[in-house]
Design a protein around this motif. Sequence first.
Motif, PDB file in Angstrom:
ATOM      1  N   GLY A 103       0.813  -1.210   0.000  1.00  0.00           N
ATOM      2  CA  GLY A 103       0.000   0.000   0.000  1.00  0.00           C
ATOM      3  C   GLY A 103       0.843   1.254   0.000  1.00  0.00           C
ATOM      4  N   THR A 104       0.233   2.331  -0.497  1.00  0.00           N
ATOM      5  CA  THR A 104       0.861   3.648  -0.422  1.00  0.00           C
ATOM      6  C   THR A 104      -0.219   4.715  -0.499  1.00  0.00           C
ATOM      7  OG1 THR A 104       2.566   5.093  -1.376  1.00  0.00           O
ATOM      8  CG2 THR A 104       1.282   3.797  -2.951  1.00  0.00           C
ATOM      9  N   GLY A 105      -0.065   5.772   0.312  1.00  0.00           N
ATOM     10  CA  GLY A 105      -1.018   6.874   0.251  1.00  0.00           C
ATOM     11  C   GLY A 105      -2.255   6.623   1.098  1.00  0.00           C
ATOM     12  N   LYS A 106      -3.309   7.365   0.756  1.00  0.00           N
ATOM     13  CA  LYS A 106      -4.505   7.381   1.607  1.00  0.00           C
ATOM     14  C   LYS A 106      -5.482   6.268   1.214  1.00  0.00           C
ATOM     15  CE  LYS A 106      -8.236  10.427   3.188  1.00  0.00           C
ATOM     16  NZ  LYS A 106      -8.719  11.802   3.311  1.00  0.00           N
ATOM     17  N   ILE A 107      -5.459   5.225   1.983  1.00  0.00           N
ATOM     18  CA  ILE A 107      -6.416   4.130   1.816  1.00  0.00           C
ATOM     19  C   ILE A 107      -7.385   4.158   3.006  1.00  0.00           C
ATOM     20  CG2 ILE A 107      -6.715   1.627   1.654  1.00  0.00           C
ATOM     21  CD1 ILE A 107      -5.601   2.966  -0.890  1.00  0.00           C
ATOM     22  N   HIS A 108      -6.875   3.942   4.210  1.00  0.00           N
ATOM     23  CA  HIS A 108      -7.681   4.284   5.385  1.00  0.00           C
ATOM     24  C   HIS A 108      -7.749   5.809   5.448  1.00  0.00           C
ATOM     25  CE1 HIS A 108      -8.128   0.500   7.706  1.00  0.00           C
ATOM     26  NE2 HIS A 108      -7.038   0.120   7.064  1.00  0.00           N
ATOM     27  N   HIS A 109      -8.681   6.312   6.274  1.00  0.00           N
ATOM     28  CA  HIS A 109      -8.669   7.747   6.516  1.00  0.00           C
ATOM     29  C   HIS A 109      -7.313   8.120   7.105  1.00  0.00           C
ATOM     30  CE1 HIS A 109      -9.905  11.740   7.229  1.00  0.00           C
ATOM     31  NE2 HIS A 109      -9.924  11.635   8.545  1.00  0.00           N
ATOM     32  N   TRP A 125       4.335   2.322   1.849  1.00  0.00           N
ATOM     33  CA  TRP A 125       5.262   3.413   1.561  1.00  0.00           C
ATOM     34  C   TRP A 125       4.574   4.763   1.705  1.00  0.00           C
ATOM     35  CZ3 TRP A 125       5.858   7.697  -1.472  1.00  0.00           C
ATOM     36  CH2 TRP A 125       7.154   8.250  -1.511  1.00  0.00           C
ATOM     37  N   PRO A 126       5.175   5.764   2.364  1.00  0.00           N
ATOM     38  CA  PRO A 126       6.510   5.717   2.963  1.00  0.00           C
ATOM     39  C   PRO A 126       6.593   4.810   4.182  1.00  0.00           C
ATOM     40  CG  PRO A 126       5.796   8.011   2.655  1.00  0.00           C
ATOM     41  CD  PRO A 126       4.602   7.126   2.388  1.00  0.00           C
ATOM     42  N   SER A 127       5.518   4.734   5.010  1.00  0.00           N
ATOM     43  CA  SER A 127       5.567   3.853   6.187  1.00  0.00           C
ATOM     44  C   SER A 127       4.169   3.722   6.771  1.00  0.00           C
ATOM     45  CB  SER A 127       6.511   4.427   7.250  1.00  0.00           C
ATOM     46  OG  SER A 127       5.949   5.614   7.795  1.00  0.00           O
ATOM     47  N   LEU A 185      -2.169  -4.317  -4.697  1.00  0.00           N
ATOM     48  CA  LEU A 185      -1.458  -3.045  -4.521  1.00  0.00           C
ATOM     49  C   LEU A 185      -2.478  -1.925  -4.393  1.00  0.00           C
ATOM     50  CD1 LEU A 185       0.944  -1.057  -4.558  1.00  0.00           C
ATOM     51  CD2 LEU A 185       0.984  -1.272  -7.053  1.00  0.00           C
ATOM     52  N   ALA A 186      -2.506  -1.278  -3.227  1.00  0.00           N
ATOM     53  CA  ALA A 186      -3.437  -0.175  -2.976  1.00  0.00           C
ATOM     54  C   ALA A 186      -2.692   1.149  -3.091  1.00  0.00           C
ATOM     55  CB  ALA A 186      -4.053  -0.314  -1.591  1.00  0.00           C
ATOM     56  N   LEU A 187      -3.255   2.052  -3.880  1.00  0.00           N
ATOM     57  CA  LEU A 187      -2.659   3.370  -4.090  1.00  0.00           C
ATOM     58  C   LEU A 187      -3.730   4.408  -3.809  1.00  0.00           C
ATOM     59  CD1 LEU A 187      -0.791   5.570  -5.372  1.00  0.00           C
ATOM     60  CD2 LEU A 187      -1.575   4.781  -7.612  1.00  0.00           C
ATOM     61  N   GLY A 188      -3.479   5.272  -2.829  1.00  0.00           N
ATOM     62  CA  GLY A 188      -4.492   6.268  -2.472  1.00  0.00           C
ATOM     63  C   GLY A 188      -4.027   7.684  -2.787  1.00  0.00           C
TER      64      GLY A 188
END
Length: 466
Positions: A103-109, A125-127, A185-188
């Motif tokens: 995952g990276t970015g905003k997936i959960h709030h 990513w980043p963490s 792969l989740a990208l938010g």
Amino acid sequence: MDGKRPNVLFIAVDDLRDFATCMQSYPDVITPNIDRLAKRGILFANAHCQAPMCAPSRNSLLSGILPSTSGAYGFQPFKVIPAFKNVDTLPKHFKNNGYHVMGTGKIHHNAPTHGPDASEWHEYWPSIENPVNTFNGDAPPKSKENCGGIVWKVGDTPEEECGDYLHASWAAEQLSKEYDKPFFLALGFYKPHLPLVCPKKYFDMYDRDKLQDVYIKEDDLDDIPDAGKMRSNRVIYEYVKSNKMEKDLLHAYLACITYMDAQLGRVLDALDSGPNADNTIIVFWGDNGWHLGEKHHWTKFTLWRESTRVPLIISCPGKAQDRICTKPVGLIDLFPTLNELCSLGKPPQKLEGMSIVPLLDDPETEWETPVITTFGRDSHSLTTERWKYIKYFDGSEELYDRLFDTFEWYNLAENPSYQHIKDELKKYLPKINVPNEPGTTLPHVFASDYPNIEAWREKYYGKNNA
Ligand SMILES: [Ca+2]
Ligand SMILES: [Ca+2]
């Protein structure tokens, strides 16, 4: 067996309403990459979020449980909601079923107490601790004067230093690799969420003065019950109006959409030029819509179409392509849909959406169940192909015939000729409306905690202005 299960590229966008060229809602928007994604899959043109607000919308999608069942109506973090104690989130479910989960970015709030949990992911990513880079250019700070951050600015930061660019770069890099397991792969993306700032290049793609204005029906609220009027934030509306900011906010919102769209394009290019192009499902979804002054309201947080309608595109190898589906579907349907497409096992929780795989095969499949959106306890909207029905916590109602009234201007709820329509739709309202979890907060007002409508009216409309 794993080699045959499809990969999933799961792309979330924050606060993107139905503004994409392929959605035919606003003519001047520039979204070549959303449009090309729509061509390789199915555009769900009647898709709606389950809550018109980041946290509960995402909590519902990620759990597969309706807000009215979980009590997650507002800003509460996923991790503290008792109803989610034994729930496997969508990414965790993929992880439990042998997928490599990134995952990276905003997936959960995204807030200090929200965010992803280490148990759901192999890589973030980043963490896990700092999941979202929200910087997309310097923005004016939130203040009381700008109504808590109704701001825009032409960004002067190089695009390569902006958050959504960096998230896309990381996702693109992962897509270029080969894996010995299927991946999720989740990208938010964070734009077009406020503050409306992005690189100048994207502002320059629009001729500000020639942009078509968003039409606002001045008396639109007159036929709406008080519980509905409470949703309309008159303070922000008057602020924008008195400062003549409408055109600039529209311009900046469009620029931020096109900036995000360009990052999407980079990710699609990376997928297509890498080893996973032929075996990857792409799901592209927005978490809630956005008002640009319609019904005297800016931002989200309402049960009207501007807030509930969201972009949703699913591109799936072997399924229909370049089709538009007008059946009512919800983000809640994504969990069971992906579960079926990827042959995952049963999650511990009961999923409340329906797999829309039949619509991926044939977008014309008969599909009658309305999609539910909830904002606050016992306030719901139901959308079908033709109708939009809203019932608020105090029993008051709105009914729109979307066939003749696309923009939901003419409330038919009080007209006895439509009683049978309301009676039919009401059957689909949630039977369970659990109490608010402690700590529930909704922006502006929280209807079921705000029984004194007169006090509210005075606050928002002034003493002498009924
Ligand atoms: Ca959002
Ligand atoms: Ca109206």
